[in-house]
Motif scaffolding. Structure first.
Motif, mmCIF file in Angstrom:
data_model
loop_
_atom_site.group_PDB
_atom_site.id
_atom_site.type_symbol
_atom_site.label_atom_id
_atom_site.label_comp_id
_atom_site.label_asym_id
_atom_site.label_seq_id
_atom_site.Cartn_x
_atom_site.Cartn_y
_atom_site.Cartn_z
ATOM 1 N N ALA A 48 0.863 -1.184 0.000
ATOM 2 C CA ALA A 48 0.000 0.000 0.000
ATOM 3 C C ALA A 48 0.899 1.235 0.000
ATOM 4 C CB ALA A 48 -0.913 0.005 1.222
ATOM 5 N N TYR A 50 1.320 5.441 0.349
ATOM 6 C CA TYR A 50 0.800 6.721 0.833
ATOM 7 C C TYR A 50 1.465 7.822 0.015
ATOM 8 C CZ TYR A 50 -0.964 4.157 4.889
ATOM 9 O OH TYR A 50 -1.626 3.274 5.717
ATOM 10 N N LEU A 51 0.660 8.703 -0.562
ATOM 11 C CA LEU A 51 1.184 9.720 -1.460
ATOM 12 C C LEU A 51 1.375 11.059 -0.750
ATOM 13 C CD1 LEU A 51 -0.815 8.992 -4.733
ATOM 14 C CD2 LEU A 51 1.393 8.066 -3.980
ATOM 15 N N PRO A 69 -5.641 8.036 2.327
ATOM 16 C CA PRO A 69 -6.006 6.919 1.439
ATOM 17 C C PRO A 69 -4.774 6.138 0.997
ATOM 18 C CG PRO A 69 -6.051 8.978 0.224
ATOM 19 C CD PRO A 69 -5.791 9.340 1.658
ATOM 20 N N GLN A 70 -4.961 4.868 0.776
ATOM 21 C CA GLN A 70 -3.892 3.999 0.301
ATOM 22 C C GLN A 70 -4.071 3.713 -1.185
ATOM 23 O OE1 GLN A 70 -4.185 0.509 2.783
ATOM 24 N NE2 GLN A 70 -2.995 1.403 4.446
ATOM 25 N N GLN A 71 -2.946 3.610 -1.877
ATOM 26 C CA GLN A 71 -2.950 3.280 -3.296
ATOM 27 C C GLN A 71 -2.199 1.977 -3.496
ATOM 28 O OE1 GLN A 71 -4.585 5.438 -5.379
ATOM 29 N NE2 GLN A 71 -4.993 6.794 -3.632
ATOM 30 N N SER A 72 -2.766 1.093 -4.305
ATOM 31 C CA SER A 72 -2.049 -0.137 -4.658
ATOM 32 C C SER A 72 -1.030 0.173 -5.746
ATOM 33 C CB SER A 72 -3.029 -1.201 -5.134
ATOM 34 O OG SER A 72 -3.637 -0.805 -6.357
ATOM 35 N N GLU A 75 -2.803 0.812 -9.080
ATOM 36 C CA GLU A 75 -3.444 2.127 -9.095
ATOM 37 C C GLU A 75 -2.422 3.231 -9.275
ATOM 38 O OE1 GLU A 75 -7.320 1.240 -6.220
ATOM 39 O OE2 GLU A 75 -5.433 1.927 -5.341
ATOM 40 N N LEU A 76 -1.279 3.085 -8.612
ATOM 41 C CA LEU A 76 -0.222 4.091 -8.727
ATOM 42 C C LEU A 76 0.357 4.118 -10.134
ATOM 43 C CD1 LEU A 76 1.466 6.214 -7.318
ATOM 44 C CD2 LEU A 76 2.968 4.393 -6.477
ATOM 45 N N ARG A 78 -1.233 3.313 -12.899
ATOM 46 C CA ARG A 78 -2.234 3.943 -13.767
ATOM 47 C C ARG A 78 -2.227 5.459 -13.598
ATOM 48 N NH1 ARG A 78 -5.553 -0.577 -12.339
ATOM 49 N NH2 ARG A 78 -6.578 0.668 -10.722
ATOM 50 N N LEU A 79 -2.047 5.907 -12.356
ATOM 51 C CA LEU A 79 -2.000 7.345 -12.094
ATOM 52 C C LEU A 79 -0.810 7.999 -12.783
ATOM 53 C CD1 LEU A 79 -3.082 9.817 -10.421
ATOM 54 C CD2 LEU A 79 -1.456 9.119 -8.647
ATOM 55 N N LEU A 131 -7.383 12.223 -7.408
ATOM 56 C CA LEU A 131 -7.354 11.336 -6.246
ATOM 57 C C LEU A 131 -8.464 11.626 -5.245
ATOM 58 C CD1 LEU A 131 -3.487 11.415 -5.715
ATOM 59 C CD2 LEU A 131 -4.829 9.493 -6.583
#
Length: 263
Positions: A48, A50-51, A69-72, A75-76, A78-79, A131
């Motif tokens: 996970a 954290y941004l 919020p956590q990003q997998s 997901e990161l 793709r972002l 986000l």
């Protein structure tokens, strides 16, 4: 009576052993990730993230508090692809902890320019819209975070700041390279190894002015670590006596010259 007492003692011993066992296994797992780059890369697949942006964490409002919020990893990726960034940017992330189930936690700042990264920092407004959150200064959001999140984000911010300030070797001036976990930086030229350290900037503590010197002194003298500021607007939570933060605050208070430091 003695039977019930014996059962209660055994239950208490069992839970103490379980907590200690969990702590030990987590510590061993984190040590492995810090020392083994391949194991750390593998852990990133299910980790996970954290941004941050400019050392400000991404937070979302939930009733009267903030939640990070956590990003997998997917997901990161793709972002980053949506904003035209290379996935190499993920290499700038740092390990900040793990869950009881050994899910690794990483922190990544998309607003800092790393020497090793070929990509520029991402624009803050566009990222916040994408986000569905806001990048908020940690000191402003601290009292609206739960204790666990506040501690985790503080650790992440400190590590990200340290890596940003130590991108070059102090001996030869050549660029340094972090390991995957971010537990150290190595200079390929001089073979020097640098490890993150805790440093207290007295000017920053004094300038923050969350609480007066007298309020902090009064909090240290009280048994109850939770008090209200004099005007009653901001709650003051003092870390436990065994915590590193408690000793840092105490050290700041005991330095009599801290309030008269030159600008």
């Amino acid at each position: 009576m003695s039977l019930y007492y014996g059962i209660a003692c055994r239950r208490k011993s069992f839970w103490c052993y379980r907590l200690l066992s969990t702590y030990v296994t987590k510590s061993r797992y984190l040590f492995e990730l810090k020392e083994d780059d391949d194991a750390c890369k593998k852990a990133q697949q299910t980790a996970a993230f954290y941004l941050f942006h400019g050392l400000a964490p991404l937070l979302q409002k939930s009733e009267h508090q903030y939640l990070p919020p956590q990003q997998s990893l997917s997901e990161l990726e793709r972002l980053l692809a949506k904003f035209g960034q290379d996935t190499q940017r993920i290499e700038d992330s740092v390990l900040i902890g793990c869950s009881d189930q050994h899910e690794a936690w990483f922190a990544l700042d998309l607003g800092l320019n790393s020497f090793s990264s070929i990509n520029a920092s991402l624009q803050k407004p566009e990222m916040e819209r994408e986000l569905d959150g806001s990048f908020i200064e940690l000191r402003k959001a601290l009292f609206r975070l739960n204790v666990k999140d506040a501690s985790l984000l503080s650790t992440a911010q400190a590590l990200l700041r340290w890596h940003d300030a130590h991108q070059f070797c102090s001996r030869c001036g050549q660029p340094t390279k972090k390991n995957v976990a971010g537990s150290k930086r190595v200079c390929p030229a001089s073979k020097s190894i640098y490890y993150p350290q805790i440093q207290v900037n007295l000017r920053e503590l004094e300038a923050a002015a969350w609480f007066t010197h007298d309020e902090v002194v009064a909090a240290l003298r009280r048994n109850n670590s939770y008090i209200q500021q004099q005007n009653g607007t901001v709650p003051f939570w003092l870390p436990p006596k065994l915590a590193i933060a408690h000793h840092l605050i105490k050290e700041w208070v005991e330095k009599r010259t801290c309030s008269t430091l030159p600008a």
